[in-house]
Motif scaffolding. Sequence first.
Motif, PDB file in Angstrom:
ATOM      1  N   LEU A  95       0.830  -1.206   0.000  1.00 10.19           N
ATOM      2  CA  LEU A  95       0.000   0.000   0.000  1.00 10.19           C
ATOM      3  C   LEU A  95       0.866   1.258   0.000  1.00 10.19           C
ATOM      4  O   LEU A  95       0.559   2.229  -0.700  1.00 10.19           O
ATOM      5  CB  LEU A  95      -0.921  -0.003   1.226  1.00 10.19           C
ATOM      6  N   ALA A  96       1.952   1.238   0.768  1.00  8.55           N
ATOM      7  CA  ALA A  96       2.825   2.417   0.849  1.00  8.55           C
ATOM      8  C   ALA A  96       3.506   2.719  -0.477  1.00  8.55           C
ATOM      9  O   ALA A  96       3.867   3.875  -0.747  1.00  8.55           O
ATOM     10  CB  ALA A  96       3.872   2.213   1.942  1.00  8.55           C
ATOM     11  N   SER A  97       3.680   1.697  -1.315  1.00  5.26           N
ATOM     12  CA  SER A  97       4.326   1.938  -2.609  1.00  5.26           C
ATOM     13  C   SER A  97       3.460   2.782  -3.535  1.00  5.26           C
ATOM     14  O   SER A  97       3.967   3.324  -4.523  1.00  5.26           O
ATOM     15  CB  SER A  97       4.652   0.601  -3.277  1.00  5.26           C
ATOM     16  N   PHE A  98       2.168   2.926  -3.224  1.00  5.33           N
ATOM     17  CA  PHE A  98       1.256   3.742  -4.031  1.00  5.33           C
ATOM     18  C   PHE A  98       0.898   5.056  -3.331  1.00  5.33           C
ATOM     19  O   PHE A  98      -0.046   5.724  -3.751  1.00  5.33           O
ATOM     20  CB  PHE A  98      -0.027   2.962  -4.329  1.00  5.33           C
ATOM     21  N   LYS A  99       1.640   5.404  -2.291  1.00  9.54           N
ATOM     22  CA  LYS A  99       1.370   6.640  -1.550  1.00  9.54           C
ATOM     23  C   LYS A  99       2.457   7.676  -1.808  1.00  9.54           C
ATOM     24  O   LYS A  99       3.578   7.348  -2.234  1.00  9.54           O
ATOM     25  CB  LYS A  99       1.309   6.353  -0.042  1.00  9.54           C
ATOM     26  N   THR A 100       2.133   8.918  -1.511  1.00  8.93           N
ATOM     27  CA  THR A 100       3.130   9.975  -1.534  1.00  8.93           C
ATOM     28  C   THR A 100       3.901   9.956  -0.217  1.00  8.93           C
ATOM     29  O   THR A 100       3.532   9.272   0.738  1.00  8.93           O
ATOM     30  CB  THR A 100       2.464  11.344  -1.725  1.00  8.93           C
ATOM     31  N   GLN A 101       4.970  10.735  -0.158  1.00 14.47           N
ATOM     32  CA  GLN A 101       5.792  10.769   1.053  1.00 14.47           C
ATOM     33  C   GLN A 101       4.984  11.239   2.261  1.00 14.47           C
ATOM     34  O   GLN A 101       5.085  10.667   3.351  1.00 14.47           O
ATOM     35  CB  GLN A 101       6.989  11.708   0.834  1.00 14.47           C
ATOM     36  N   SER A 102       4.165  12.244   2.079  1.00 16.44           N
ATOM     37  CA  SER A 102       3.372  12.769   3.202  1.00 16.44           C
ATOM     38  C   SER A 102       2.315  11.762   3.655  1.00 16.44           C
ATOM     39  O   SER A 102       2.035  11.641   4.858  1.00 16.44           O
ATOM     40  CB  SER A 102       2.699  14.080   2.791  1.00 16.44           C
ATOM     41  N   GLN A 103       1.729  11.029   2.725  1.00 17.59           N
ATOM     42  CA  GLN A 103       0.730  10.026   3.091  1.00 17.59           C
ATOM     43  C   GLN A 103       1.362   8.866   3.868  1.00 17.59           C
ATOM     44  O   GLN A 103       0.752   8.321   4.786  1.00 17.59           O
ATOM     45  CB  GLN A 103       0.038   9.502   1.834  1.00 17.59           C
ATOM     46  N   PHE A 138      -6.504   6.686   0.871  1.00 10.11           N
ATOM     47  CA  PHE A 138      -5.582   7.528   0.113  1.00 10.11           C
ATOM     48  C   PHE A 138      -5.852   7.345  -1.371  1.00 10.11           C
ATOM     49  O   PHE A 138      -6.486   6.373  -1.797  1.00 10.11           O
ATOM     50  CB  PHE A 138      -4.124   7.166   0.432  1.00 10.11           C
ATOM     51  N   THR A 139      -5.350   8.275  -2.157  1.00  7.68           N
ATOM     52  CA  THR A 139      -5.471   8.200  -3.618  1.00  7.68           C
ATOM     53  C   THR A 139      -4.206   7.580  -4.194  1.00  7.68           C
ATOM     54  O   THR A 139      -3.114   8.151  -4.044  1.00  7.68           O
ATOM     55  CB  THR A 139      -5.671   9.602  -4.226  1.00  7.68           C
ATOM     56  N   PRO A 140      -4.292   6.415  -4.821  1.00  8.25           N
ATOM     57  CA  PRO A 140      -3.084   5.727  -5.316  1.00  8.25           C
ATOM     58  C   PRO A 140      -2.366   6.547  -6.391  1.00  8.25           C
ATOM     59  O   PRO A 140      -2.988   7.244  -7.187  1.00  8.25           O
ATOM     60  CB  PRO A 140      -3.624   4.413  -5.894  1.00  8.25           C
ATOM     61  N   THR A 141      -1.053   6.425  -6.402  1.00  5.52           N
ATOM     62  CA  THR A 141      -0.224   7.076  -7.409  1.00  5.52           C
ATOM     63  C   THR A 141       0.877   6.127  -7.858  1.00  5.52           C
ATOM     64  O   THR A 141       1.356   5.301  -7.072  1.00  5.52           O
ATOM     65  CB  THR A 141       0.409   8.365  -6.842  1.00  5.52           C
ATOM     66  N   LEU A 142       1.241   6.217  -9.116  1.00  9.80           N
ATOM     67  CA  LEU A 142       2.313   5.381  -9.672  1.00  9.80           C
ATOM     68  C   LEU A 142       3.642   6.120  -9.733  1.00  9.80           C
ATOM     69  O   LEU A 142       4.605   5.630 -10.329  1.00  9.80           O
ATOM     70  CB  LEU A 142       1.931   4.900 -11.073  1.00  9.80           C
ATOM     71  N   LYS A 143       3.712   7.275  -9.092  1.00  6.11           N
ATOM     72  CA  LYS A 143       4.920   8.087  -9.157  1.00  6.11           C
ATOM     73  C   LYS A 143       6.138   7.348  -8.618  1.00  6.11           C
ATOM     74  O   LYS A 143       7.245   7.480  -9.157  1.00  6.11           O
ATOM     75  CB  LYS A 143       4.697   9.384  -8.363  1.00  6.11           C
ATOM     76  N   ASN A 144       5.957   6.582  -7.537  1.00  9.35           N
ATOM     77  CA  ASN A 144       7.090   5.875  -6.949  1.00  9.35           C
ATOM     78  C   ASN A 144       7.670   4.845  -7.903  1.00  9.35           C
ATOM     79  O   ASN A 144       8.898   4.698  -8.016  1.00  9.35           O
ATOM     80  CB  ASN A 144       6.664   5.182  -5.646  1.00  9.35           C
ATOM     81  N   PHE A 145       6.815   4.130  -8.637  1.00 11.18           N
ATOM     82  CA  PHE A 145       7.293   3.133  -9.591  1.00 11.18           C
ATOM     83  C   PHE A 145       7.942   3.805 -10.804  1.00 11.18           C
ATOM     84  O   PHE A 145       8.912   3.278 -11.355  1.00 11.18           O
ATOM     85  CB  PHE A 145       6.140   2.233 -10.035  1.00 11.18           C
TER      86      PHE A 145
END
Length: 271
Positions: free
Chosen positions: A31-39, A49-56
Amino acid sequence: MKQSMAAKITKAILVIIILAIFTSPFILMFLASFKTQSQIMSADNLFNFTPTLKNFVTVFQEHSFFKYMLNSFIVATGAVGFALLIGLPASYAIAKYQLQGLGVVILIVKIIPGIMFLVPWFMLYSNMGLVDTYTGLILSHMLIALPYIVWIMIPFFESLPREIQEAGLIDGCTNVQVFTRIVLPVAAPGYMTCSLLAFIHSWNNFMFSLTLSGNDTKTLPVAMFNFMSYAQIDWGAIMAAATIIVLPVMLLALLTQKYIVSGLSAGAVKG
C-alpha cells in the motif's frame, strides 16, 4: 458435533491471526508503494488515500531498476546453478558413504558469519580483477547457496531406498549413471526446494553485493539502498523497490509450493 465445530472455528481464527501477523508487513509495504511521502508519514492515510504510480516511475525511469533486476537474476541463477553442480554430487556422496565429518565442515562454513569473508575476498578479488564482475558475485553468493543445497539434500538422499540404487548397479549402470538416471529424477522435489531457498537468499543478499559489486553489477538490495541519503529518505521509492524485489520470489514460491512441501517432508524422515 458441537466440539468438532468449536475446534474448527478455533482453528480458523488462529489461522487468520497468524496470517494477519505475517502478511501485514507485506500488505502495508504494498500500500505504501502507491502513496506519496506525506501520506506514508501520516497514520491517518493508512487505508484512505489516492493511489499514485509516481514511486514506480521514479524507480524504473530514474534509477534503471530493470538493469538491477537483470543483475540480481544473473547472480542468483549463476550461484544456484553452480552450487547445484557441486552440491548435489557432494551431498549424495556424503549420504551414501556416511562422510559425516565432511558434512560438519560444510555446516561450520555455514555457521561462520559472512562478514568475516568480506575483507579477504575484497583483497583477493581486487588482485584478481573480480570486483564489480558477475564471476566474483556468483562465487561469493555460492557461500550462501552451497550449504543450503548440501544440508537439505543429505537427509533426502539418505531417505531414498538403497534397493533402487542397487537395482541400477545390477542392471549394469555405473555409479555416475545411477546418480544421474535414477537418483536425480527421484530427488527432484528435494533439489527444487533447496534451489528455491538458495535463490531467495541470494536474491535478497545485501552484504556481499554492497562490498563486491559496482555500477555494472549492482543488485536490487544495493540499488534500493540508494534511496536513502543523509538529508532525506524517499520512503515511497523504497516501498516500491521493496515490492518489486519481493513479488518475483513470492510468485516463484507460490508456483512451486507443492514441490517445497513434498521436498521438505520427504527429506525430513529416513525411510
